[in-house]
Design a protein around this motif. Structure first.
Motif, PDB file in Angstrom:
ATOM      1  N   SER A 129     -61.693  23.093  21.754  1.00 47.35           N
ATOM      2  CA  SER A 129     -62.047  23.696  22.828  1.00 47.35           C
ATOM      3  C   SER A 129     -60.995  24.971  23.185  1.00 47.35           C
ATOM      4  CB  SER A 129     -62.647  23.246  24.179  1.00 47.35           C
ATOM      5  OG  SER A 129     -63.670  21.938  23.766  1.00 47.35           O
ATOM      6  N   THR A 130     -59.852  24.625  23.231  1.00 48.79           N
ATOM      7  CA  THR A 130     -58.781  25.296  23.553  1.00 48.79           C
ATOM      8  C   THR A 130     -57.872  25.939  22.434  1.00 48.79           C
ATOM      9  OG1 THR A 130     -57.250  23.752  23.848  1.00 48.79           O
ATOM     10  CG2 THR A 130     -58.423  24.098  25.807  1.00 48.79           C
ATOM     11  N   ALA A 131     -58.627  26.029  21.480  1.00 48.34           N
ATOM     12  CA  ALA A 131     -58.056  26.616  19.913  1.00 48.34           C
ATOM     13  C   ALA A 131     -57.372  27.933  20.318  1.00 48.34           C
ATOM     14  CB  ALA A 131     -58.887  26.570  18.919  1.00 48.34           C
ATOM     15  N   ALA A 132     -58.146  29.012  20.998  1.00 41.93           N
ATOM     16  CA  ALA A 132     -57.689  30.212  21.269  1.00 41.93           C
ATOM     17  C   ALA A 132     -56.443  30.197  22.075  1.00 41.93           C
ATOM     18  CB  ALA A 132     -58.867  31.066  21.752  1.00 41.93           C
ATOM     19  N   SER A 133     -56.353  29.434  23.135  1.00 41.50           N
ATOM     20  CA  SER A 133     -55.109  29.385  23.958  1.00 41.50           C
ATOM     21  C   SER A 133     -54.044  28.779  23.059  1.00 41.50           C
ATOM     22  CB  SER A 133     -55.416  28.610  24.920  1.00 41.50           C
ATOM     23  OG  SER A 133     -54.354  28.415  25.976  1.00 41.50           O
ATOM     24  N   ILE A 134     -54.321  27.908  22.521  1.00 43.19           N
ATOM     25  CA  ILE A 134     -53.119  27.358  21.665  1.00 43.19           C
ATOM     26  C   ILE A 134     -52.729  28.442  20.478  1.00 43.19           C
ATOM     27  CG2 ILE A 134     -52.646  25.606  19.564  1.00 43.19           C
ATOM     28  CD1 ILE A 134     -54.657  23.848  21.187  1.00 43.19           C
ATOM     29  N   ALA A 135     -53.475  29.157  19.886  1.00 36.26           N
ATOM     30  CA  ALA A 135     -53.096  30.286  18.931  1.00 36.26           C
ATOM     31  C   ALA A 135     -52.270  31.309  19.507  1.00 36.26           C
ATOM     32  CB  ALA A 135     -54.467  30.815  18.236  1.00 36.26           C
ATOM     33  N   LEU A 136     -52.808  31.647  20.749  1.00 39.61           N
ATOM     34  CA  LEU A 136     -51.770  32.511  21.442  1.00 39.61           C
ATOM     35  C   LEU A 136     -50.404  31.931  21.754  1.00 39.61           C
ATOM     36  CD1 LEU A 136     -54.298  33.950  23.921  1.00 39.61           C
ATOM     37  CD2 LEU A 136     -53.292  35.233  22.215  1.00 39.61           C
ATOM     38  N   ASP A 137     -50.586  30.726  22.019  1.00 37.73           N
ATOM     39  CA  ASP A 137     -49.294  30.137  22.162  1.00 37.73           C
ATOM     40  C   ASP A 137     -48.215  30.282  21.152  1.00 37.73           C
ATOM     41  OD1 ASP A 137     -47.091  28.689  23.535  1.00 37.73           O
ATOM     42  OD2 ASP A 137     -48.150  26.607  23.799  1.00 37.73           O
ATOM     43  N   VAL A 138     -48.891  29.769  19.872  1.00 38.99           N
ATOM     44  CA  VAL A 138     -48.173  30.006  18.790  1.00 38.99           C
ATOM     45  C   VAL A 138     -47.579  31.295  18.270  1.00 38.99           C
ATOM     46  CG1 VAL A 138     -48.474  30.121  16.064  1.00 38.99           C
ATOM     47  CG2 VAL A 138     -49.554  28.310  17.589  1.00 38.99           C
ATOM     48  N   LEU A 139     -48.416  32.514  18.667  1.00 35.40           N
ATOM     49  CA  LEU A 139     -47.915  33.792  18.579  1.00 35.40           C
ATOM     50  C   LEU A 139     -46.609  34.073  19.450  1.00 35.40           C
ATOM     51  CD1 LEU A 139     -51.182  35.838  18.523  1.00 35.40           C
ATOM     52  CD2 LEU A 139     -50.042  34.755  16.566  1.00 35.40           C
ATOM     53  N   HIS A 140     -46.707  33.616  20.802  1.00 37.49           N
ATOM     54  CA  HIS A 140     -45.577  33.782  21.731  1.00 37.49           C
ATOM     55  C   HIS A 140     -44.424  33.007  21.141  1.00 37.49           C
ATOM     56  CE1 HIS A 140     -47.311  36.071  24.968  1.00 37.49           C
ATOM     57  NE2 HIS A 140     -48.559  35.573  24.623  1.00 37.49           N
ATOM     58  N   ARG A 141     -44.594  31.856  20.697  1.00 33.56           N
ATOM     59  CA  ARG A 141     -43.483  31.055  20.125  1.00 33.56           C
ATOM     60  C   ARG A 141     -42.978  31.572  18.785  1.00 33.56           C
ATOM     61  NH1 ARG A 141     -43.814  24.839  22.116  1.00 33.56           N
ATOM     62  NH2 ARG A 141     -45.073  25.063  23.774  1.00 33.56           N
ATOM     63  N   CYS A 142     -43.767  31.935  17.897  1.00 28.70           N
ATOM     64  CA  CYS A 142     -43.311  32.207  16.464  1.00 28.70           C
ATOM     65  C   CYS A 142     -43.402  33.585  16.215  1.00 28.70           C
ATOM     66  CB  CYS A 142     -43.986  31.297  15.692  1.00 28.70           C
ATOM     67  SG  CYS A 142     -43.870  29.731  15.985  1.00 28.70           S
ATOM     68  N   PHE A 143     -43.918  34.480  16.936  1.00 29.75           N
ATOM     69  CA  PHE A 143     -44.015  35.990  16.453  1.00 29.75           C
ATOM     70  C   PHE A 143     -43.782  36.807  17.738  1.00 29.75           C
ATOM     71  CE2 PHE A 143     -46.646  33.546  13.461  1.00 29.75           C
ATOM     72  CZ  PHE A 143     -46.832  34.173  12.528  1.00 29.75           C
ATOM     73  N   ALA A 144     -42.480  36.416  18.355  1.00 29.39           N
ATOM     74  CA  ALA A 144     -42.091  37.085  19.596  1.00 29.39           C
ATOM     75  C   ALA A 144     -41.938  38.653  19.195  1.00 29.39           C
ATOM     76  CB  ALA A 144     -40.916  36.481  20.162  1.00 29.39           C
ATOM     77  N   GLU A 145     -41.311  38.846  18.190  1.00 31.45           N
ATOM     78  CA  GLU A 145     -40.836  40.350  17.775  1.00 31.45           C
ATOM     79  C   GLU A 145     -42.004  40.979  17.743  1.00 31.45           C
ATOM     80  OE1 GLU A 145     -41.499  38.040  13.954  1.00 31.45           O
ATOM     81  OE2 GLU A 145     -40.495  37.798  15.671  1.00 31.45           O
ATOM     82  N   GLN A 146     -43.204  40.679  17.493  1.00 29.25           N
ATOM     83  CA  GLN A 146     -44.510  41.391  17.247  1.00 29.25           C
ATOM     84  C   GLN A 146     -45.381  41.524  18.907  1.00 29.25           C
ATOM     85  OE1 GLN A 146     -43.996  39.340  14.819  1.00 29.25           O
ATOM     86  NE2 GLN A 146     -43.860  40.548  13.326  1.00 29.25           N
TER      87      GLN A 146
END
Length: 481
Positions: A419-436
């Protein structure tokens, strides 16, 4: 979760090369598969374990609000994909289905009154209804009132804006769409056998074909481990220091399932009760309407059990293979500190069918054994994480474990999960793709996908209600203005 992250990455940068490796013959067959979960579309509406009672008798709704607004992000992503034609019909995976909380007995009734007072005062739960009127509760959910002792006190709350979500169908929709793009490869019947961090920062991923036994490898600058219960083993395989000491405790589940049209057609809600003392949150009893492939059914449960498997379609040896000298102490500490849970699981394993049915009849007094069959739910692996003071802690939620350089991240845990997959995906982006994550990078696109990106919907009433009205219209679900 992997399908969600892959979809989001593709939307942000279609030039990325994405390779999906799946050990089964198709996607979404473990915890995401429709019959392996209740499809609640967790929004913190009805799950009373998300709203604990404080010592003074008041109810803390902070956890429910957090989950509630995370589900809004999933709705925004799905609405974006429907609006652009990437998903043709939202009814392929999501349907309107009211969510109810139902309690019996004076103590639990007093709790539900306090819970309703706290939640209905907040804009995130606009439209929540409360009733101790047996006739009204019977209108909401006829099956739970018919045949009940008229002298028994009962109370319920209802959110008409709830949903039933087929996460297996959604996973297939997202993955099949990804597979149509020339720079995306989806490989089935492929099991990862080795993860090696190379000196240049990339990862060497070695995987094996389930049929031929042939091994292949690829190199990549980023690895996402979204493998359900198997994520623990793959995290250990990676060897990243951040994953050391993590372990998993598997909990299996059993449903009672009814496919009779004359029964399922009369119960079109999800009704949640209170968990038994010492039981894990995933074992909160509930009677759920399901609509899967056009067929209406009812699920009741889950009855907890124990298995040494980490995946429903995995080996019995998984728990033992996951034991290391680094996580054995946290595991033993958790066992010592959770004796009530251990006793509960043992009791569930040895429950008779008659006893299981007696629990169902607390929700559905007129239920008949001949109408129900027993089915195995998805396997859940709860997180056991190392803790400097306590040795180990048992966690019932979801958690990301990223490498320090952001080149790999594993998703561990269970509910509320999908249910919270989109929120988790955003968290992944912030943690692992900070430069983008800049104005020159992905932020403008993220705001198109998530119109409330960066806003706290638990605080911003106008943004919250506007988002829900817009996504309800696109997804064809209920909205209360």
């Amino acid at each position: 979760m992997s399908a969600t992250l892959g979809t989001l990455l593709y939307e942000l940068d279609p030039t990325l090369n994405i390779h999906v490796l799946e050990r089964l013959s198709t996607c979404g067959q473990e915890s995401s598969q429709a019959w392996n979960n209740a499809g609640t579309g967790h929004a913190g509406n009805c799950e009373m374990n998300y709203t604990p009672q404080r010592p003074d008798g008041s109810v803390d709704i902070a956890k429910a609000l957090q989950i509630n607004t995370k589900f809004d992000l999933s709705r925004q992503l799905w609405s974006y994909l429907v609006a652009k034609g990437a998903i043709r019909d939202p009814r392929a995976f999501i349907h309107p289905c009211p969510h109810m909380s139902f309690v019996q007995g004076e103590e639990d009734i007093a709790f539900l009154r306090q819970r309703f007072a706290a939640m209905s005062a907040h804009h995130c739960y606009q439209g929540m209804e409360f009733s101790d009127n047996k006739a009204m509760i019977g209108d909401w959910a006829p099956l739970i009132m018919e045949g009940r002792d008229p002298a028994q006190p009962v109370t319920a709350t209802r959110m008409a804006t709830g949903t039933d979500v087929d996460y297996g169908a959604l996973t297939r929709l997202l993955t099949n769409r990804l597979a149509t793009h020339c720079n995306v490869t989806v490989s089935y019947c492929q099991e990862v056998k080795k993860l090696k961090h190379l000196e240049d920062g990339r990862w060497l991923v070695t995987y094996q074909d389930a049929h031929s036994g042939e091994q292949q490898s690829l190199t990549t600058r980023f690895v996402f481990i979204g493998a359900g219960g198997a994520a623990i083993e793959l995290l250990q395989m990676s060897g990243i220091p951040e994953g050391q000491g993590y372990g998993g405790f598997p909990i299996s589940g059993i449903w009672l399932r009814c496919d009779q049209d004359d029964i399922s057609s009369r119960h079109r809600v999800k009704v949640y009760g209170k968990a038994a003392s010492g039981s894990p949150p995933m074992s909160v009893p509930h009677l759920d309407a399901r609509l899967i492939n056009g067929q209406r059914s009812l699920l009741f449960g889950p009855y907890a059990g124990f298995s040494t498997k980490f995946l429903k379609n995995g080996p019995l040896s998984a728990l033992f293979h996951s034991l290391t000298y680094r996580n054995i102490v946290p595991l033993l500490d958790v066992a010592k500190d959770n004796l009530a849970l251990t006793e509960y699981l043992i009791g569930q394993v040895f429950q008779s069918r008659r006893h299981q049915f007696d629990v169902l009849r607390q929700f559905f007094p007129n239920a008949q054994p001949s109408q129900w069959t027993k089915v195995t739910a998805g396997q859940r692996v709860q997180i056991i994480k190392p803790d400097a003071k306590r040795g180990g802690i048992l966690e019932f939620g979801t958690e990301l474990v990223p490498a320090a350089d952001g080149s790999l991240v594993a998703l561990l845990g269970a509910s509320p999960g999908a249910s919270t997959a989109a929120s988790i995906a955003l968290d992944v982006l912030h943690r692992c793709f900070a430069e983008q994550m800049t104005e020159q990078g992905w932020l403008p696109a993220l705001r198109r996908i998530f119109p409330t990106y960066g806003l706290d919907l638990s605080q911003d009433k106008d943004a919250c209600l506007q988002s829900r009205q817009e996504t309800a219209q696109v997804l064809k679900v209920e909205h209360i203005g």
